[in-house]
Enzyme design. Sequence first.
Site, mmCIF file in Angstrom:
data_model
loop_
_atom_site.group_PDB
_atom_site.id
_atom_site.type_symbol
_atom_site.label_atom_id
_atom_site.label_comp_id
_atom_site.label_asym_id
_atom_site.label_seq_id
_atom_site.Cartn_x
_atom_site.Cartn_y
_atom_site.Cartn_z
ATOM 1 N N LYS A 95 0.845 -1.200 0.000
ATOM 2 C CA LYS A 95 0.000 0.000 0.000
ATOM 3 C C LYS A 95 0.881 1.251 0.000
ATOM 4 O O LYS A 95 1.946 1.269 0.632
ATOM 5 C CB LYS A 95 -0.904 -0.043 1.246
ATOM 6 C CG LYS A 95 -1.971 1.032 1.293
ATOM 7 C CD LYS A 95 -2.852 0.844 2.542
ATOM 8 C CE LYS A 95 -3.969 1.891 2.631
ATOM 9 N NZ LYS A 95 -4.821 1.707 3.826
ATOM 10 N N SER A 114 -9.806 1.678 2.812
ATOM 11 C CA SER A 114 -8.946 2.462 1.957
ATOM 12 C C SER A 114 -7.912 1.644 1.177
ATOM 13 O O SER A 114 -7.385 2.125 0.184
ATOM 14 C CB SER A 114 -8.232 3.514 2.807
ATOM 15 O OG SER A 114 -7.364 2.895 3.734
ATOM 16 N N SER A 151 -9.984 -0.830 6.949
ATOM 17 C CA SER A 151 -9.406 -0.666 5.606
ATOM 18 C C SER A 151 -8.700 -1.878 5.022
ATOM 19 O O SER A 151 -8.312 -1.849 3.856
ATOM 20 C CB SER A 151 -8.440 0.508 5.598
ATOM 21 O OG SER A 151 -9.162 1.692 5.457
HETATM 22 N N1 GLN Z 1 -13.250 3.543 6.294
HETATM 23 C C1 GLN Z 1 -12.655 3.985 7.499
HETATM 24 C C2 GLN Z 1 -12.396 5.460 7.418
HETATM 25 O O1 GLN Z 1 -12.800 6.038 6.478
HETATM 26 C C3 GLN Z 1 -11.447 3.185 7.805
HETATM 27 C C4 GLN Z 1 -10.202 3.701 7.225
HETATM 28 C C5 GLN Z 1 -9.019 2.858 7.568
HETATM 29 O O2 GLN Z 1 -9.139 1.793 8.141
HETATM 30 N N2 GLN Z 1 -7.855 3.367 7.221
HETATM 31 O O3 GLN Z 1 -11.802 6.049 8.263
#
Ligand code: GLN
Length: 480
Positions: A79, A154, A178
């Site tokens: 990532k 994400s 994410s």
């Molecule tokens: N979807 C969650 C957010 O928008 C989780 C993001 C993550 O785990 N980095 O914060």
Amino acid sequence: MTIDLTTITIAGARDALRTKKYSSVELTRAVLLRAKEKNATLNVYAEFFDDAVVAAENADRMIAEGKDTDLTGIPVAIKDNMLMEGKISASGSKILMNHRGVYDGTAVKKLKDAGAVILGRTNMDEFAMGSSSETCAYGPVKNPHDVTRVPGGSSGGSAAAVASVGALGALGSDTGGSIRQPAALCGVVGLKPTYGAVSRYGLMALASSLDQIGPFAKTVEDTELLFRAITGFDLLDSTSVPESKRGKPTHKEKLTIGVPESFIAMDGIDPDVRENFRSIVARLKDEGHHILPVELPTLPSALAVYYVLMPAEASANLARYDGIRYGLSKEAQRLIDVYTMSRGEGFGKEVRRRILLGTYVLSAGYYDAYYNKAVAVRRLITEELLRAFKGVDVIATPTSPSPAFALGEKTADPLKMYLEDIFTVPGNIAGVPGISVPSGTVLRGNTALPVGVQFMAAPFGEDTLFAVGRAVERIREFSR
Ligand code: GLN
């Protein structure tokens, strides 16, 4: 020779490399070719690294000399928010597009030392804020099962890379889901390890009390191989837990699986997703596992707690991007203008929204009303979950409330987007491990969209998660 990529796994490729069926150079070239072909439509990779084949040559040497590990010669993706020496890591943001790492983060270094071949960096929501991988400065990622839909986020790029066999495994980060949510939406396995199990040294911080690095792969076995390679105590991360405090793995044939019935019955959960979940639980029961309804009344508050704590921490962490120390810098007469112009131009809309939200809940007048209250409820949620694990081995929920949604469907309504995280945030809030395992598909028109089942366990209960994950895989094999 041609390598069959349709059914390839890390464990299978490892055996093929060891028995010299093919070399890592051949495997790397084959996967790269496919990844590049797919990238034109999926936009999974922000960048392919031109030294991947050199890394594969080194891996072949390690194998020839008998110095190989389970991951030697295996092509993986990282990532875009993890530092790699000499490589750009942008966290999907315009503000860091020219930011080159000067060292390898610990998880990356461990993979490299194990002989894994890093193919490139994958697209993600800007600074890991999001559930759709649409806010990426390099453009949105598409779901390999339906390119009109999001891959989740994400870490959508990492999930889609594995789902489209543009890599055999990948690393993502999980602050509120994410890893698990994109894994579910792309039909692969994703693990958020226990808080402190994997070093975050070299991971760009989002919300430091919640962030964890973890693996994606096609199978539970592969996920476990990646997890074993990256876990371990690290002096360079003050939240890393020493080995002596991690407890011993337990092996049970039959598990007690807790199901928080009223949480799953809540409004806003797609009926097909609920039905898929119930059928998996019923099959686990048929296999002899014990299913126990559990009451976790505080769990639904986790989402609200998350969306106070996470922006608060993010606003503090992102203060370092000031136009002076890293990345984009706008010239101006006054220093304050350098800050505001660099941040104003470098950060996207969602990032700015969260910085505003975070600064608000941390401001003197509102600190007690929001931040402190969220901290208090966090403690309740954690206690509730830890108490539940005295009676059950794992807690099962769907991973996400809906299958992959259409690109653009939720971008205009942040609250709808935030609801995606309802089942995944409790794990981060309590610091417990969670895994998402593919549990089948639901139909949207003629398209079968993957969905996942999530299991959480007590801290350092990853072995239990792998065990229950394998049980789900066995059930699905039989039902094919
Ligand atoms: N979807 C969650 C957010 O928008 C989780 C993001 C993550 O785990 N980095 O914060």
